[in-house]
Design a protein around this motif. Structure first.
Motif, mmCIF file in Angstrom:
data_model
loop_
_atom_site.group_PDB
_atom_site.id
_atom_site.type_symbol
_atom_site.label_atom_id
_atom_site.label_comp_id
_atom_site.label_asym_id
_atom_site.label_seq_id
_atom_site.Cartn_x
_atom_site.Cartn_y
_atom_site.Cartn_z
ATOM 1 N N ASN A 46 -8.382 0.366 -1.758
ATOM 2 C CA ASN A 46 -8.876 -0.296 -1.851
ATOM 3 C C ASN A 46 -7.861 -1.201 -3.193
ATOM 4 O OD1 ASN A 46 -10.830 -3.054 -2.042
ATOM 5 N ND2 ASN A 46 -11.358 -2.028 -4.119
ATOM 6 N N SER A 98 -4.567 5.742 -6.074
ATOM 7 C CA SER A 98 -5.240 6.554 -4.969
ATOM 8 C C SER A 98 -6.427 6.229 -4.509
ATOM 9 C CB SER A 98 -5.858 8.029 -5.951
ATOM 10 O OG SER A 98 -6.950 7.276 -7.625
ATOM 11 N N SER A 99 -6.476 4.506 -5.005
ATOM 12 C CA SER A 99 -7.549 4.193 -3.940
ATOM 13 C C SER A 99 -7.314 2.504 -2.764
ATOM 14 C CB SER A 99 -8.897 3.017 -5.086
ATOM 15 O OG SER A 99 -9.354 2.144 -4.397
#
Length: 320
Positions: A233, A230-231
């Protein structure tokens, strides 16, 4: 003349170097020497760095250490003879030594490909099933994978010089190449070489196809796992750990594919172009690999900086 097909009427080969560019051999030797020196220096630094830094005693870095040692061995089996041809007119090569060089070059190339597969598997386990990473890629498993790479290459290439030894070589001994390459040697035989050609092609295709399929399968699963994160990063970090490996694969397989295809279907490709690419295939990846991993892997980069610039390393740690 005797009918004994195991008897060779020539005792040595004459390696031309790069046909059509003989007048430039002296200048061509300069980048070859530079690549050779950088290969030895860069891979030695990588090997020593991994050995001295306990935090780098991980499966990925063990594979990288194996790759570095294999790259140095590949450079030693190729570059010195090239430099002898380019700088010292040392064109003559004993028949058996030529076969030995051919054996080692092709063996180290297949080991290199196998190690790239092992490193792709390492990335797959690290990203797709991280909780089982330490239980799957244990030190004994890493050693077995390394030994498996060497065993596969040793057994696959061994029939090549044995099959060549059974061929008679009566008159032709001029190899239009800068090193003893399998097909270049086979073409000079004074007999039917269908078995040699078929075996050489089958080894090259099986290694390249199988290894690329395994690597592609690993990266398909890696990309599926990464894009489920989901991120942004986290996705960038996961892909970043694969960047060095992807660069290494491109540097190794691109000239390898070009060399393989031009040697067999590229009839209009000038011999000098083919030999230059075939030489780059052996000289450039061993030079590029430590540079790629040194730049892309923060742990290795920081440790190397600490080895050569200790004051800078200390000041960076204090500023953190």
């Amino acid at each position: 003349m005797t009918g004994n097909s195991t008897y060779h009427y020539i005792s040595s080969f004459f390696l031309v170097g790069i046909p059509g560019l003989q007048d430039f051999h002296c200048w061509i030797g300069i980048p070859v020497c530079l690549l050779f020196v950088l290969t030895l220096l860069g891979n030695s630094v990588i090997t020593v760095t991994i050995k001295l830094e306990p935090s780098l005693h991980q499966p990925m870095h063990f594979f990288l250490c194996m790759l570095a040692m294999n790259d140095m061995a590949l450079a030693f089996s190729t570059a010195p003879k090239m430099l002898g041809i380019f700088w010292f007119e040392a064109h003559m090569f004993d028949f058996n030594i030529c076969l030995a060089q051919m054996y080692f070059i092709h063996t180290f190339c297949i080991i290199e490909s196998a190690l790239l597969v092992a490193m792709a598997f390492d990335r797959y386990v690290a990203i797709c099933i991280p909780l089982h990473y330490t239980t799957i890629l244990t030190t004994p498993m890493v050693i077995k994978m390394g030994l498996g790479s060497v065993t596969r290459a040793t057994l696959m290439v061994l029939p090549c010089p044995l099959l060549i030894k059974r061929l008679p070589y009566y008159t032709r001994n001029v190899i239009n190449h800068a090193y003893c390459e399998h097909m270049a040697v086979v073409k000079l035989a004074s007999a039917n070489t269908h078995i040699n050609r078929a075996y050489g092609i089958s080894v090259a295709i099986s290694v390249m196809v199988l290894d690329l399929v395994f690597i592609a399968a690993s990266y398909v699963r890696i990309l599926q796992a990464v894009f489920r994160l989901s991120s942004q990063n986290a996705r960038s970090k996961a892909l970043g750990t694969c960047a060095a490996h992807v660069c290494t694969m491109l540097v190794f397989y691109t000239p390898a594919l070009f060399s393989f295809l031009t040697h067999r279907i590229g009839k209009k490709v000038p011999p000098s172009v083919h030999i230059i690419f075939a030489s780059m295939y052996l000289l450039v990846p061993p030079t590029a690999n430590p540079l790629v991993y040194g730049v892309k892997t923060k742990q290795i980069r920081d440790r190397v900086i600490g080895l050569f610039f200790p004051n800078k390393s200390i000041s960076e740690k204090r500023s953190m």
